[in-house]
Design a protein around this motif. Structure first.
Motif, PDB file in Angstrom:
ATOM      1  N   TYR A  61       5.060  57.353   2.168  1.00 26.81           N
ATOM      2  CA  TYR A  61       4.597  57.553   0.518  1.00 26.81           C
ATOM      3  C   TYR A  61       2.959  58.847   0.999  1.00 26.81           C
ATOM      4  O   TYR A  61       2.829  58.827   2.120  1.00 26.81           O
ATOM      5  CB  TYR A  61       4.435  56.186  -0.042  1.00 26.81           C
ATOM      6  CG  TYR A  61       2.746  55.684   0.976  1.00 26.81           C
ATOM      7  CD1 TYR A  61       2.593  54.586   1.730  1.00 26.81           C
ATOM      8  CD2 TYR A  61       1.808  55.969  -0.240  1.00 26.81           C
ATOM      9  CE1 TYR A  61       1.932  53.818   1.997  1.00 26.81           C
ATOM     10  CE2 TYR A  61       0.552  55.050   0.833  1.00 26.81           C
ATOM     11  CZ  TYR A  61       0.400  54.033   1.774  1.00 26.81           C
ATOM     12  OH  TYR A  61      -0.557  53.322   2.273  1.00 26.81           O
ATOM     13  N   SER A 106      -2.772  58.938  -2.257  1.00 27.18           N
ATOM     14  CA  SER A 106      -3.017  59.542  -4.310  1.00 27.18           C
ATOM     15  C   SER A 106      -4.397  59.412  -4.059  1.00 27.18           C
ATOM     16  O   SER A 106      -4.984  58.900  -3.467  1.00 27.18           O
ATOM     17  CB  SER A 106      -2.701  58.607  -5.246  1.00 27.18           C
ATOM     18  OG  SER A 106      -2.517  57.055  -4.815  1.00 27.18           O
ATOM     19  N   PRO A 132      -1.133  60.087  -8.999  1.00 27.93           N
ATOM     20  CA  PRO A 132       0.170  59.890  -7.810  1.00 27.93           C
ATOM     21  C   PRO A 132       1.145  60.945  -8.237  1.00 27.93           C
ATOM     22  O   PRO A 132       1.465  61.132  -7.100  1.00 27.93           O
ATOM     23  CB  PRO A 132       1.086  58.811  -8.497  1.00 27.93           C
ATOM     24  CG  PRO A 132       1.012  58.164 -10.060  1.00 27.93           C
ATOM     25  CD  PRO A 132      -0.399  58.698 -10.454  1.00 27.93           C
ATOM     26  N   GLN A 133       1.067  62.197  -9.189  1.00 26.58           N
ATOM     27  CA  GLN A 133       2.094  63.135  -9.283  1.00 26.58           C
ATOM     28  C   GLN A 133       0.837  64.341  -8.687  1.00 26.58           C
ATOM     29  O   GLN A 133      -0.244  64.670  -9.707  1.00 26.58           O
ATOM     30  CB  GLN A 133       2.902  63.248 -10.410  1.00 26.58           C
ATOM     31  CG  GLN A 133       3.812  62.673 -10.270  1.00 26.58           C
ATOM     32  CD  GLN A 133       4.291  62.276 -11.826  1.00 26.58           C
ATOM     33  OE1 GLN A 133       2.676  61.497 -12.511  1.00 26.58           O
ATOM     34  NE2 GLN A 133       5.527  62.714 -12.344  1.00 26.58           N
ATOM     35  N   ASN A 177       6.004  53.649 -16.351  1.00 27.71           N
ATOM     36  CA  ASN A 177       4.934  54.920 -15.753  1.00 27.71           C
ATOM     37  C   ASN A 177       3.640  54.543 -15.266  1.00 27.71           C
ATOM     38  O   ASN A 177       2.679  55.192 -14.500  1.00 27.71           O
ATOM     39  CB  ASN A 177       5.389  56.335 -15.680  1.00 27.71           C
ATOM     40  CG  ASN A 177       5.865  56.177 -17.199  1.00 27.71           C
ATOM     41  OD1 ASN A 177       4.575  55.732 -17.544  1.00 27.71           O
ATOM     42  ND2 ASN A 177       6.072  57.024 -17.226  1.00 27.71           N
ATOM     43  N   ASP A 184       2.789  54.276  -4.831  1.00 25.59           N
ATOM     44  CA  ASP A 184       2.406  56.061  -5.007  1.00 25.59           C
ATOM     45  C   ASP A 184       3.612  56.255  -4.813  1.00 25.59           C
ATOM     46  O   ASP A 184       4.318  57.484  -5.135  1.00 25.59           O
ATOM     47  CB  ASP A 184       2.070  55.136  -3.249  1.00 25.59           C
ATOM     48  CG  ASP A 184       0.233  55.771  -3.927  1.00 25.59           C
ATOM     49  OD1 ASP A 184       0.317  55.981  -4.637  1.00 25.59           O
ATOM     50  OD2 ASP A 184      -0.872  55.462  -2.853  1.00 25.59           O
ATOM     51  N   LYS A 216       5.113  57.044  -7.594  1.00 20.86           N
ATOM     52  CA  LYS A 216       5.095  57.712  -8.461  1.00 20.86           C
ATOM     53  C   LYS A 216       5.174  56.273  -9.502  1.00 20.86           C
ATOM     54  O   LYS A 216       4.618  57.671 -11.289  1.00 20.86           O
ATOM     55  CB  LYS A 216       6.007  58.270  -8.956  1.00 20.86           C
ATOM     56  CG  LYS A 216       6.813  59.772  -7.831  1.00 20.86           C
ATOM     57  CD  LYS A 216       6.215  61.331  -8.163  1.00 20.86           C
ATOM     58  CE  LYS A 216       6.715  62.176  -7.107  1.00 20.86           C
ATOM     59  NZ  LYS A 216       5.672  62.430  -5.596  1.00 20.86           N
ATOM     60  N   GLN A 259       1.424  55.343 -11.844  1.00 16.25           N
ATOM     61  CA  GLN A 259      -0.021  55.330 -11.935  1.00 16.25           C
ATOM     62  C   GLN A 259      -0.736  53.523 -12.208  1.00 16.25           C
ATOM     63  O   GLN A 259      -0.247  52.835 -12.842  1.00 16.25           O
ATOM     64  CB  GLN A 259      -0.567  55.624 -12.620  1.00 16.25           C
ATOM     65  CG  GLN A 259      -1.761  56.463 -12.473  1.00 16.25           C
ATOM     66  CD  GLN A 259      -1.861  57.128 -13.977  1.00 16.25           C
ATOM     67  OE1 GLN A 259      -2.101  56.777 -15.302  1.00 16.25           O
ATOM     68  NE2 GLN A 259      -3.214  58.187 -13.470  1.00 16.25           N
TER      69      GLN A 259
END
Lengths: 199, 105
Positions: free
Chosen positions: A98, A101, A116-117, B64, B80, B83, B85
């Protein structure tokens, strides 16, 4: 029996390229099969050989045990060597990983959040929409968590200027703001005496 | 966008739960349609693995973002990789209504 499930390995960020191609007249003529370097193996090479960490430090960064890190690293070297000797392509993909972040803190609602992005830059707090956010620094925060139980002062031997000693900043590396003299430590309590007082 | 909130009750006056994996109810709030749904947490009394099981529930609802006051160590790598948050709000006195008001800024 099915094998034990692998722990997710932490990778700081994905590699900037997808792989390598050999060049020259013989390139790709003998062996066309691609060598698949996993993300975790790429990360092991990066930590160990690029950042020059030892296997123990690197294993902590990836969230695996030291022996596991060494196995990942050995497999990475084996694959890179194979690709070089046999003139194969390397593609970097796959693996049980993973991507770590970044964490931020909002100064309005005091919440913490991560992003996370990675390709999208955060500008607003996801909770209250405030734009006063700053990157959350684990190193500084953990220092604040351990309140400095020393009540010492840094003293300038030249002019007698005093300031409170900060844990982790050696006095003899700081200069006095008044006369630019190097500071020394003034202990309010003798550490040896303190030890003796404890039962 | 769907947002999951860890709640310790099934009303708007309930407050934020202290843990994510073993919270009493999940609130799934849709910020576009303003719809909300309370899901009782079946993993509340699990001895082990409540966090990952709860992540499964949240992920199956396509949320999300997750708001909670604590996240366990097993959850971070999972979220993570999915994805999703994480938002950590260290104010356990905040009610669900207050949090939803904050979200609709």
């Amino acid at each position: 029996m099915s094998p034990r499930i692998k722990v997710l390995r932490k990778v700081l960020s994905p590699p900037v390229i997808k792989g390598f191609k050999p060049y020259g007249l013989q390139a790709g003529q003998q062996h066309s099969e691609v060598v698949n370097l996993l993300y975790e193996e790429y990360e092991a090479l990066r930590l160990s050989d690029y950042d020059k960490l030892n296997h123990h430090q690197a294993s902590i960064m990836m969230g695996v045990s030291r022996p596991t890190f060494t196995r990942i690293y050995a497999s990475a070297l084996q694959k890179v060597a194979k690709a070089m000797v046999e003139g194969r392509q390397i593609s970097i993909e796959g693996g049980k990983v993973y991507f770590d972040s970044d964490w931020y803190q909002c100064s309005d609602c005091h919440c913490y959040f991560n992003n996370p992005q990675k390709d999208i830059v955060v500008e607003n707090c996801p909770l209250c929409g405030h734009d006063q956010i700053h990157q959350f620094d684990f190193v500084n925060e953990s220092e604040d968590d351990h309140p400095t139980n020393c009540e010492d002062y840094c003293v300038c031997p030249g002019c007698g200027f005093e300031k409170k000693h900060r844990f982790g900043d050696p006095c003899n590396q700081q200069t006095c703001p008044e006369c630019n003299h190097l500071m020394i430590r003034k202990r309010s309590t003798d550490p040896k005496k303190q030890k003796n007082e404890k039962p | 966008m769907k947002i999951a909130i860890a709640s310790n009750g099934n009303t708007l006056e309930s407050t934020l739960d202290l843990s994510f994996g073993r919270c009493a109810y999940f609130v799934i709030y849709d910020s576009e349609t303003k719809a909300m749904e309370f899901i009782p947490n079946p993993n509340r009394d699990l001895e082990e693995g409540a966090g990952p099981a709860s992540v499964n529930i949240i992920a199956s609802r396509n949320a999300n973002k997750i708001i909670s006051s604590e996240f366990g160590v097993k959850i971070k790598p999972l979220l993570d990789s999915l994805k999703i948050q994480m938002i950590v709000l260290k104010e356990p006195t905040k009610t669900i209504q207050q949090i939803i008001n904050m979200l609709s800024h």
